[in-house]
Design a protein around this motif. Sequence first.
Motif, short mmCIF file in Angstrom:
data_model
loop_
_atom_site.label_atom_id
_atom_site.label_comp_id
_atom_site.label_asym_id
_atom_site.label_seq_id
_atom_site.Cartn_x
_atom_site.Cartn_y
_atom_site.Cartn_z
N ALA A 96 0.82 -1.20 0.00
CA ALA A 96 0.00 0.00 0.00
C ALA A 96 0.86 1.26 0.00
CB ALA A 96 -0.93 -0.01 1.22
N HIS A 97 2.01 1.20 0.66
CA HIS A 97 2.87 2.38 0.79
C HIS A 97 3.75 2.60 -0.42
CE1 HIS A 97 4.85 5.45 3.33
NE2 HIS A 97 5.97 5.09 2.70
N PHE A 98 4.39 1.53 -0.90
CA PHE A 98 5.39 1.66 -1.96
C PHE A 98 4.96 1.08 -3.30
CE2 PHE A 98 8.79 1.82 1.50
CZ PHE A 98 9.09 3.15 1.28
N GLY A 99 3.91 0.28 -3.31
CA GLY A 99 3.59 -0.47 -4.52
C GLY A 99 4.20 -1.85 -4.45
N ALA A 100 4.58 -2.41 -5.56
CA ALA A 100 5.02 -3.79 -5.64
C ALA A 100 6.23 -4.08 -4.75
CB ALA A 100 5.35 -4.15 -7.08
N LEU A 101 6.22 -5.27 -4.16
CA LEU A 101 7.34 -5.76 -3.37
C LEU A 101 8.17 -6.70 -4.24
CD1 LEU A 101 8.78 -6.09 -0.59
CD2 LEU A 101 7.20 -7.98 -0.13
N GLY A 102 9.44 -6.38 -4.41
CA GLY A 102 10.27 -7.17 -5.32
C GLY A 102 11.29 -8.05 -4.65
N VAL A 103 11.67 -7.71 -3.40
CA VAL A 103 12.70 -8.48 -2.70
C VAL A 103 12.30 -8.61 -1.24
CG1 VAL A 103 15.11 -8.53 -1.91
CG2 VAL A 103 14.58 -7.73 -4.22
N VAL A 104 12.44 -9.80 -0.68
CA VAL A 104 12.29 -9.99 0.76
C VAL A 104 13.59 -10.58 1.28
CG1 VAL A 104 11.17 -12.26 0.47
CG2 VAL A 104 10.93 -11.00 2.63
N PHE A 105 14.14 -9.98 2.31
CA PHE A 105 15.36 -10.45 2.96
C PHE A 105 14.98 -10.90 4.36
CE2 PHE A 105 19.71 -8.97 4.81
CZ PHE A 105 20.15 -10.29 4.87
N ALA A 106 14.77 -12.19 4.54
CA ALA A 106 14.35 -12.77 5.82
C ALA A 106 15.60 -12.99 6.66
CB ALA A 106 13.58 -14.06 5.61
N ASN A 107 15.89 -12.02 7.51
CA ASN A 107 17.19 -11.94 8.18
C ASN A 107 17.10 -12.02 9.70
OD1 ASN A 107 20.11 -10.90 8.48
ND2 ASN A 107 18.92 -9.25 9.42
N ALA A 108 15.92 -11.85 10.28
CA ALA A 108 15.81 -11.80 11.74
C ALA A 108 16.30 -13.09 12.37
CB ALA A 108 14.35 -11.53 12.14
N GLY A 109 17.03 -12.97 13.47
CA GLY A 109 17.54 -14.15 14.15
C GLY A 109 17.96 -13.84 15.57
N ILE A 110 18.00 -14.88 16.40
CA ILE A 110 18.43 -14.76 17.79
C ILE A 110 19.34 -15.93 18.13
CG2 ILE A 110 16.35 -13.52 18.50
CD1 ILE A 110 15.33 -16.16 19.72
N VAL A 111 20.03 -15.84 19.27
CA VAL A 111 20.84 -16.94 19.79
C VAL A 111 20.50 -17.14 21.26
CG1 VAL A 111 22.76 -16.61 18.19
CG2 VAL A 111 22.77 -15.42 20.40
N ALA A 112 20.80 -18.33 21.75
CA ALA A 112 20.73 -18.57 23.19
C ALA A 112 21.92 -17.89 23.84
CB ALA A 112 20.76 -20.07 23.49
N SER A 113 21.68 -17.17 24.94
CA SER A 113 22.77 -16.43 25.58
C SER A 113 22.74 -16.64 27.10
CB SER A 113 22.65 -14.93 25.27
OG SER A 113 23.71 -14.21 25.82
N PRO A 114 23.83 -17.23 27.65
CA PRO A 114 24.97 -17.77 26.91
C PRO A 114 24.61 -19.12 26.29
CG PRO A 114 25.25 -18.23 29.24
CD PRO A 114 24.01 -17.38 29.12
N PRO A 115 25.33 -19.52 25.27
CA PRO A 115 25.07 -20.83 24.68
C PRO A 115 25.39 -21.95 25.66
CG PRO A 115 27.08 -19.88 23.77
CD PRO A 115 26.45 -18.83 24.62
N THR A 116 24.74 -23.07 25.47
CA THR A 116 25.01 -24.23 26.31
C THR A 116 24.62 -25.49 25.55
OG1 THR A 116 24.69 -25.14 28.54
CG2 THR A 116 22.74 -24.21 27.46
N THR A 117 24.66 -26.62 26.23
CA THR A 117 24.46 -27.90 25.56
C THR A 117 22.98 -28.25 25.42
OG1 THR A 117 24.53 -29.15 27.62
CG2 THR A 117 26.64 -28.74 26.51
N VAL A 118 22.72 -29.23 24.59
CA VAL A 118 21.35 -29.73 24.41
C VAL A 118 20.81 -30.27 25.73
CG1 VAL A 118 19.94 -31.45 23.23
CG2 VAL A 118 21.72 -30.22 21.97
N ALA A 119 21.68 -30.88 26.53
CA ALA A 119 21.25 -31.47 27.80
C ALA A 119 20.89 -30.43 28.85
CB ALA A 119 22.33 -32.41 28.35
N SER A 120 21.53 -29.25 28.78
CA SER A 120 21.34 -28.28 29.86
C SER A 120 20.53 -27.05 29.47
CB SER A 120 22.70 -27.83 30.39
OG SER A 120 23.46 -27.19 29.38
#
Length: 296
Positions: A96-120
């Motif tokens: 609605a604001h700009f017209g056609a959308l030509g590119v999407v950059f799906a970039n959002a991400g997070i990490v566990a902080s601090p990282p640790t093991t699958v068990a813990s």
Amino acid sequence: MVCVSLNLAHCSPAATPFARSDARGHSRLVTGAASGIGAATARALRARGANVVLLDLHLEAVEAVARSIGDGQMLPIAADVTDREALDAAVRQSVAHFGALGVVFANAGIVASPPTTVASIDPDVFERVVEVNLLGVWRTVRAALPQIIANQGHVLVTSSVYAFVNGVVNAPYAAAKAGVEQLARALRVELARHGATAGVLHPGWVATPLARNAFGGHETVTRMREMAFPAILGKAVTPEAVAARVVDGIARRSPRITAPRRWEAVAAVRGLIGPLTDRGLVRDTRLHELIRRLEH
């Protein structure tokens, strides 16, 4: 050209009608745009004249990025990438604001902080990392696909070198990033008949808040990075350096973007290096002690 069809007639160039323009005049939507690679890419895209939609969790953060760029061709939007309805609404608002959308950059991400093991690790934290880094990418892409197909546009998703290096103490992040890579590969083939394209970004270490623990923010995690990665691969590059590679890759509709370039050699022989490095990590008692420290 490599073809896996048993019918060689299916391998003609006409069967892969990739559009070669960079969708000039169409807007670009960037998630995770409040900081790091996302914000740097938004600036780089705007420097090339693109209309840019900045999407992140908090409106004031993306508004601040838009103000720092200093013109009116930016649209800040607040949305959670795990919320499909919010993403659908963001795409409608963008169009609605700009017209056609030509590119999407799906970039959002997070990490566990601090990282640790699958068990813990706290199970909720594990699942949240996967939810944002994999399902958030999927939901972003799915919301934008009607526009991408209609406009013969381009999808870029952020994976990581952790898609092909051992994800020790970063398992949810590595698992999600490996999944994102496979999503992009499948999309590249599926979109070909529409004249649209898809690519995957593999950043190495980048000087963003996500990497703070590995660069002095957490003594044990920093030591693990120094032990597990050769010096040339363990250095962090700036978000701006990655963004420069991203905007060039979008313009070329590259199937893969690796930043910094020194990771390209590792990516090329990942099938050989992976088992060898896994074997070394399994036998490294110094690393075992650092892992023990993270679990307690």
